[in-house]
Design a protein around this motif. Structure first.
Motif, PDB file in Angstrom:
ATOM      1  N   SER A  14       0.834  -1.202   0.000  1.00 17.96           N
ATOM      2  CA  SER A  14       0.000   0.000   0.000  1.00 17.96           C
ATOM      3  C   SER A  14       0.870   1.255   0.000  1.00 17.96           C
ATOM      4  O   SER A  14       1.662   1.481   0.929  1.00 17.96           O
ATOM      5  CB  SER A  14      -0.910   0.001   1.234  1.00 17.96           C
ATOM      6  OG  SER A  14      -1.420   1.297   1.457  1.00 17.96           O
ATOM      7  N   LEU A  16      -0.171   4.096   0.490  1.00 19.94           N
ATOM      8  CA  LEU A  16      -0.634   4.924   1.609  1.00 19.94           C
ATOM      9  C   LEU A  16       0.077   4.521   2.902  1.00 19.94           C
ATOM     10  O   LEU A  16       0.545   5.371   3.662  1.00 19.94           O
ATOM     11  CB  LEU A  16      -2.151   4.781   1.766  1.00 19.94           C
ATOM     12  CG  LEU A  16      -2.763   5.618   2.866  1.00 19.94           C
ATOM     13  CD1 LEU A  16      -2.785   7.089   2.480  1.00 19.94           C
ATOM     14  CD2 LEU A  16      -4.176   5.150   3.181  1.00 19.94           C
ATOM     15  N   VAL A  59       0.806  -9.347   4.802  1.00 22.45           N
ATOM     16  CA  VAL A  59       0.065  -9.746   3.597  1.00 22.45           C
ATOM     17  C   VAL A  59       0.558  -8.905   2.426  1.00 22.45           C
ATOM     18  O   VAL A  59       0.256  -7.722   2.321  1.00 22.45           O
ATOM     19  CB  VAL A  59      -1.457  -9.549   3.796  1.00 22.45           C
ATOM     20  CG1 VAL A  59      -2.217  -9.980   2.559  1.00 22.45           C
ATOM     21  CG2 VAL A  59      -1.935 -10.325   5.009  1.00 22.45           C
ATOM     22  N   SER A  86      -2.149  -5.400   9.680  1.00 22.19           N
ATOM     23  CA  SER A  86      -3.502  -5.421  10.280  1.00 22.19           C
ATOM     24  C   SER A  86      -3.820  -6.820  10.789  1.00 22.19           C
ATOM     25  O   SER A  86      -4.769  -7.015  11.531  1.00 22.19           O
ATOM     26  CB  SER A  86      -4.544  -4.985   9.256  1.00 22.19           C
ATOM     27  OG  SER A  86      -4.572  -5.880   8.170  1.00 22.19           O
ATOM     28  N   VAL A  87      -3.028  -7.803  10.346  1.00 21.43           N
ATOM     29  CA  VAL A  87      -3.292  -9.200  10.727  1.00 21.43           C
ATOM     30  C   VAL A  87      -2.467  -9.548  11.965  1.00 21.43           C
ATOM     31  O   VAL A  87      -1.349 -10.050  11.863  1.00 21.43           O
ATOM     32  CB  VAL A  87      -2.939 -10.160   9.569  1.00 21.43           C
ATOM     33  CG1 VAL A  87      -3.405 -11.569   9.902  1.00 21.43           C
ATOM     34  CG2 VAL A  87      -3.578  -9.694   8.296  1.00 21.43           C
ATOM     35  N   GLY A  88      -3.029  -9.254  13.119  1.00 14.72           N
ATOM     36  CA  GLY A  88      -2.259  -9.467  14.352  1.00 14.72           C
ATOM     37  C   GLY A  88      -2.746 -10.641  15.172  1.00 14.72           C
ATOM     38  O   GLY A  88      -2.839 -10.533  16.394  1.00 14.72           O
ATOM     39  N   THR A  89      -3.061 -11.771  14.523  1.00 16.52           N
ATOM     40  CA  THR A  89      -3.496 -12.926  15.324  1.00 16.52           C
ATOM     41  C   THR A  89      -2.301 -13.477  16.099  1.00 16.52           C
ATOM     42  O   THR A  89      -1.152 -13.265  15.713  1.00 16.52           O
ATOM     43  CB  THR A  89      -4.063 -14.057  14.440  1.00 16.52           C
ATOM     44  OG1 THR A  89      -3.027 -14.535  13.602  1.00 16.52           O
ATOM     45  CG2 THR A  89      -5.217 -13.578  13.583  1.00 16.52           C
ATOM     46  N   GLN A 106       0.471  -3.378  15.306  1.00 12.40           N
ATOM     47  CA  GLN A 106      -0.844  -3.639  14.687  1.00 12.40           C
ATOM     48  C   GLN A 106      -1.342  -2.375  13.992  1.00 12.40           C
ATOM     49  O   GLN A 106      -1.282  -1.285  14.562  1.00 12.40           O
ATOM     50  CB  GLN A 106      -1.818  -4.079  15.787  1.00 12.40           C
ATOM     51  CG  GLN A 106      -3.281  -4.126  15.410  1.00 12.40           C
ATOM     52  CD  GLN A 106      -3.731  -5.471  14.872  1.00 12.40           C
ATOM     53  OE1 GLN A 106      -3.363  -6.508  15.411  1.00 12.40           O
ATOM     54  NE2 GLN A 106      -4.524  -5.451  13.811  1.00 12.40           N
ATOM     55  N   LYS A 107      -1.814  -2.520  12.746  1.00 13.29           N
ATOM     56  CA  LYS A 107      -2.468  -1.387  12.072  1.00 13.29           C
ATOM     57  C   LYS A 107      -3.898  -1.270  12.599  1.00 13.29           C
ATOM     58  O   LYS A 107      -4.485  -2.288  12.939  1.00 13.29           O
ATOM     59  CB  LYS A 107      -2.500  -1.621  10.564  1.00 13.29           C
ATOM     60  CG  LYS A 107      -1.142  -1.498   9.891  1.00 13.29           C
ATOM     61  CD  LYS A 107      -1.324  -1.758   8.404  1.00 13.29           C
ATOM     62  CE  LYS A 107      -0.007  -1.723   7.658  1.00 13.29           C
ATOM     63  NZ  LYS A 107      -0.168  -2.145   6.257  1.00 13.29           N
TER      64      LYS A 107
ATOM     65  N   ASP B 235      -6.743  -0.052   1.683  1.00 13.40           N
ATOM     66  CA  ASP B 235      -6.260  -0.063   3.063  1.00 13.40           C
ATOM     67  C   ASP B 235      -7.399  -0.245   4.064  1.00 13.40           C
ATOM     68  O   ASP B 235      -7.267  -0.976   5.046  1.00 13.40           O
ATOM     69  CB  ASP B 235      -5.580   1.290   3.338  1.00 13.40           C
ATOM     70  CG  ASP B 235      -4.220   1.119   3.937  1.00 13.40           C
ATOM     71  OD1 ASP B 235      -3.337   0.622   3.224  1.00 13.40           O
ATOM     72  OD2 ASP B 235      -4.081   1.460   5.131  1.00 13.40           O
ATOM     73  N   ASN B 238      -8.468  -3.844   3.831  1.00 10.47           N
ATOM     74  CA  ASN B 238      -7.426  -4.692   4.422  1.00 10.47           C
ATOM     75  C   ASN B 238      -7.416  -4.577   5.945  1.00 10.47           C
ATOM     76  O   ASN B 238      -7.294  -5.574   6.664  1.00 10.47           O
ATOM     77  CB  ASN B 238      -6.079  -4.256   3.838  1.00 10.47           C
ATOM     78  CG  ASN B 238      -4.955  -5.164   4.251  1.00 10.47           C
ATOM     79  OD1 ASN B 238      -5.046  -6.380   4.109  1.00 10.47           O
ATOM     80  ND2 ASN B 238      -3.890  -4.586   4.779  1.00 10.47           N
ATOM     81  N   LEU B 239      -7.605  -3.356   6.414  1.00  8.83           N
ATOM     82  CA  LEU B 239      -7.603  -3.126   7.859  1.00  8.83           C
ATOM     83  C   LEU B 239      -8.811  -3.802   8.497  1.00  8.83           C
ATOM     84  O   LEU B 239      -8.684  -4.527   9.495  1.00  8.83           O
ATOM     85  CB  LEU B 239      -7.641  -1.620   8.124  1.00  8.83           C
ATOM     86  CG  LEU B 239      -7.608  -1.188   9.575  1.00  8.83           C
ATOM     87  CD1 LEU B 239      -6.331  -1.660  10.233  1.00  8.83           C
ATOM     88  CD2 LEU B 239      -7.697   0.332   9.673  1.00  8.83           C
ATOM     89  N   GLY B 242      -8.451  -7.575   8.267  1.00 11.99           N
ATOM     90  CA  GLY B 242      -7.380  -8.001   9.181  1.00 11.99           C
ATOM     91  C   GLY B 242      -7.883  -8.034  10.620  1.00 11.99           C
ATOM     92  O   GLY B 242      -7.658  -9.006  11.347  1.00 11.99           O
ATOM     93  N   LEU B 243      -8.598  -6.990  11.013  1.00 12.12           N
ATOM     94  CA  LEU B 243      -9.138  -6.952  12.379  1.00 12.12           C
ATOM     95  C   LEU B 243     -10.163  -8.070  12.570  1.00 12.12           C
ATOM     96  O   LEU B 243     -10.248  -8.670  13.637  1.00 12.12           O
ATOM     97  CB  LEU B 243      -9.783  -5.586  12.660  1.00 12.12           C
ATOM     98  CG  LEU B 243      -8.807  -4.403  12.728  1.00 12.12           C
ATOM     99  CD1 LEU B 243      -9.566  -3.083  12.819  1.00 12.12           C
ATOM    100  CD2 LEU B 243      -7.851  -4.534  13.904  1.00 12.12           C
ATOM    101  N   ILE B 245     -10.198 -11.087  11.120  1.00 13.35           N
ATOM    102  CA  ILE B 245      -9.605 -12.416  11.343  1.00 13.35           C
ATOM    103  C   ILE B 245      -8.907 -12.504  12.709  1.00 13.35           C
ATOM    104  O   ILE B 245      -8.835 -13.570  13.297  1.00 13.35           O
ATOM    105  CB  ILE B 245      -8.719 -12.910  10.171  1.00 13.35           C
ATOM    106  CG1 ILE B 245      -7.440 -12.135  10.028  1.00 13.35           C
ATOM    107  CG2 ILE B 245      -9.471 -12.940   8.866  1.00 13.35           C
ATOM    108  CD1 ILE B 245      -6.488 -12.798   9.016  1.00 13.35           C
ATOM    109  N   VAL B 246      -8.461 -11.361  13.210  1.00 16.03           N
ATOM    110  CA  VAL B 246      -7.931 -11.345  14.584  1.00 16.03           C
ATOM    111  C   VAL B 246      -9.064 -11.665  15.565  1.00 16.03           C
ATOM    112  O   VAL B 246      -8.910 -12.487  16.481  1.00 16.03           O
ATOM    113  CB  VAL B 246      -7.298  -9.972  14.935  1.00 16.03           C
ATOM    114  CG1 VAL B 246      -6.926  -9.903  16.406  1.00 16.03           C
ATOM    115  CG2 VAL B 246      -6.074  -9.712  14.070  1.00 16.03           C
ATOM    116  N   ILE B 258      -6.075 -13.743   4.828  1.00 14.65           N
ATOM    117  CA  ILE B 258      -6.603 -12.803   3.836  1.00 14.65           C
ATOM    118  C   ILE B 258      -5.646 -12.703   2.672  1.00 14.65           C
ATOM    119  O   ILE B 258      -4.425 -12.841   2.835  1.00 14.65           O
ATOM    120  CB  ILE B 258      -6.871 -11.393   4.423  1.00 14.65           C
ATOM    121  CG1 ILE B 258      -5.660 -10.852   5.193  1.00 14.65           C
ATOM    122  CG2 ILE B 258      -8.098 -11.383   5.283  1.00 14.65           C
ATOM    123  CD1 ILE B 258      -5.874  -9.430   5.728  1.00 14.65           C
TER     124      ILE B 258
END
Lengths: 125, 298
Positions: A14, A16, A59, A86-89, A106-107, B235, B238-239, B242-243, B245-246, B258
């Motif tokens: 991204s 951004l 990702v 954003s994927v913080g599992t 984490q985003k 974004d 994706n955000l 992402g949140l 799946i957390v 994802i």
């Protein structure tokens, strides 16, 4: 260590997200920035410029962040890699740390958290 | 919170037009909620009692509470309680319609009663204090849409509405969900969620809306639809995913993954699976969120 002496590689597909990380880090000074837009690009760029610090998304196209960390760590076991995703599992976090990531952000990015991580790095912690 | 659903209720039942709703949503934040409106919401006064006090106020320079006590509509204790009461945000929206003369007190009293009964809200204070009430309100919105929803689907959509509030702004109203087989995709991005719960998510809107959406999300002032605007849409998706799946991982130890968010080139999306369209009416334009259900095992 002074931030102005650092080369920082930012790897995120991204544009951004890359801009946001650069904007946050630029509040500390004027490091040299390099960018990559996918996992393979991150590995190639790392080998080319050997940055002091890496921000890496998980990702990403072509090669995901964890695979990129493994390759970078094989090339340079002293690499300092921060995951910004954003994927913080828990399992993602575990995989990233096992692969050799130093920290995980984490985003959406929290400016203060990013700055604390960089300041700790500068102070050698 | 969840003024959005009240807006949807008013619009869906024809009490207000879209233009009136947008205008009210822009102004509601600064709105002072009158004691009469709060008294109706608390069930302490009827609309006609409130009207009686308002009429007296037009020729007597006295406070609402004083007159209501004098008329015997409120006790001292009730007046103090009302002044201290924390009121749900959607009353601010209602107050704009009352002040603009779009709704009368009697109409508003009926609307409150009907809205309360539809959503099984014994007490509207529940909307402030009880998450179960919000969940019920949310489920009711989806039941009205005749949309079957799984546990993960519920988590996904509730998080989605929260993320719209958190990252873009709360001045929106969700319109009734519909099922689609195709969709004309302007300024569209998509992202897949894979695993035991597999869906494809799409975010689409016209260019002008995309510029406004991205400006809010990225906290920048974009002026044209460019790569930064497109990246902002990707974004956000994706955000949010992402949140999600957390949350799924924390909720059920199920690990989903994802894909990378992608820009959609095709002008017309044709869906292979059941697809739900969530139109989100923001004051700056309509945002379309689509969920294509590939595999919904929870």
């Amino acid at each position: 260590m002074n931030i102005n002496e650092l080369t920082i590689l930012i790897c995120d597909d991204s544009i951004l997200a890359r801009k946001q990380i650069k904007d946050i880090l630029s509040t500390l000074g004027t490091p040299v920035f390099a960018e990559a837009t996918d996992g393979q690009g991150a590995v190639d760029k790392y080998k080319e410029i050997k940055p002091d610090l890496v921000f890496l998304d998980i990702v990403m196209p072509k090669k995901d962040g964890n695979a990129a960390i493994q390759e970078i760590m094989e090339f340079d076991p002293d690499a300092t890699i921060i995951i910004a995703s954003s994927v913080g599992t828990q399992s993602q976090l575990k995989s990233a740390i096992e692969a050799g990531a130093r920290d995980f952000v984490q985003k959406p990015l929290d400016k203060n958290q990013v700055l604390t991580i960089v300041n700790n790095f500068l102070e050698g912690r | 919170m969840y003024t959005q659903f009240f807006g949807n209720y008013l619009l869906a039942n024809g009490y207000v037009t879209q233009e009136q709703l947008f205008s009210a949503m822009r102004r509601q934040a600064d709105k002072h909620i009158k004691l009469g409106t709060i008294a109706m919401h608390a069930g302490y006064m009827t609309a006609s009692e409130v009207d009686t006090v308002y009429i007296r106020q037009t020729h007597e320079d006295r406070k609402f509470g004083e007159l209501a006590i004098e008329e015997g509509f409120l006790s001292n204790e009730q007046t103090i309680e009302l002044l201290r009461l924390q009121v749900p945000d959607f009353l601010g929206l209602g107050q704009v319609f009352l002040d603009d003369g779009i709704l009368t007190n009697t109409e508003f009293e009926n609307i409150l009663a009907d809205y309360r009964s539809q959503n099984e809200l014994v007490d509207l204070d529940m909307l402030i204090e009880e998450p179960e009430a919000i969940t019920k309100l949310f489920e009711n919105f989806l039941i009205v849409a005749e949309t079957p929803i799984t546990h993960n689907g519920h988590m996904f959509t509730e998080l989605l509405f929260n993320n719209f509030v958190r990252f873009v702004g709360e001045d929106y109203t969700p319109i009734t969900v519909e099922e689609l087989t195709e969709f004309p995709a302007e300024c569209c991005v998509k992202q897949e969620i894979k695993g035991n719960y597999s869906i494809v998510t799409y975010l689409a809107m016209d260019e002008e809306t995309a510029i406004a959406f991205a400006s809010r999300y990225a906290e920048e002032n974009f002026e044209a639809y460019d790569e930064y605007v497109q990246a902002s849409l990707e974004d956000f998706l994706n955000l949010h995913n992402g949140l999600f799946i957390v949350n799924v991982s924390n909720d059920s130890s199920t690990e989903l993954s994802i894909g990378t968010p992608e820009h959609v080139e095709e002008p017309l999306l044709l869906f292979d699976h059941v697809t739900y369209h969530f139109p989100i009416l923001y004051t700056f334009g309509t945002v379309h969120f689509l969920i294509e259900a590939v595999k919904l095992d929870d």
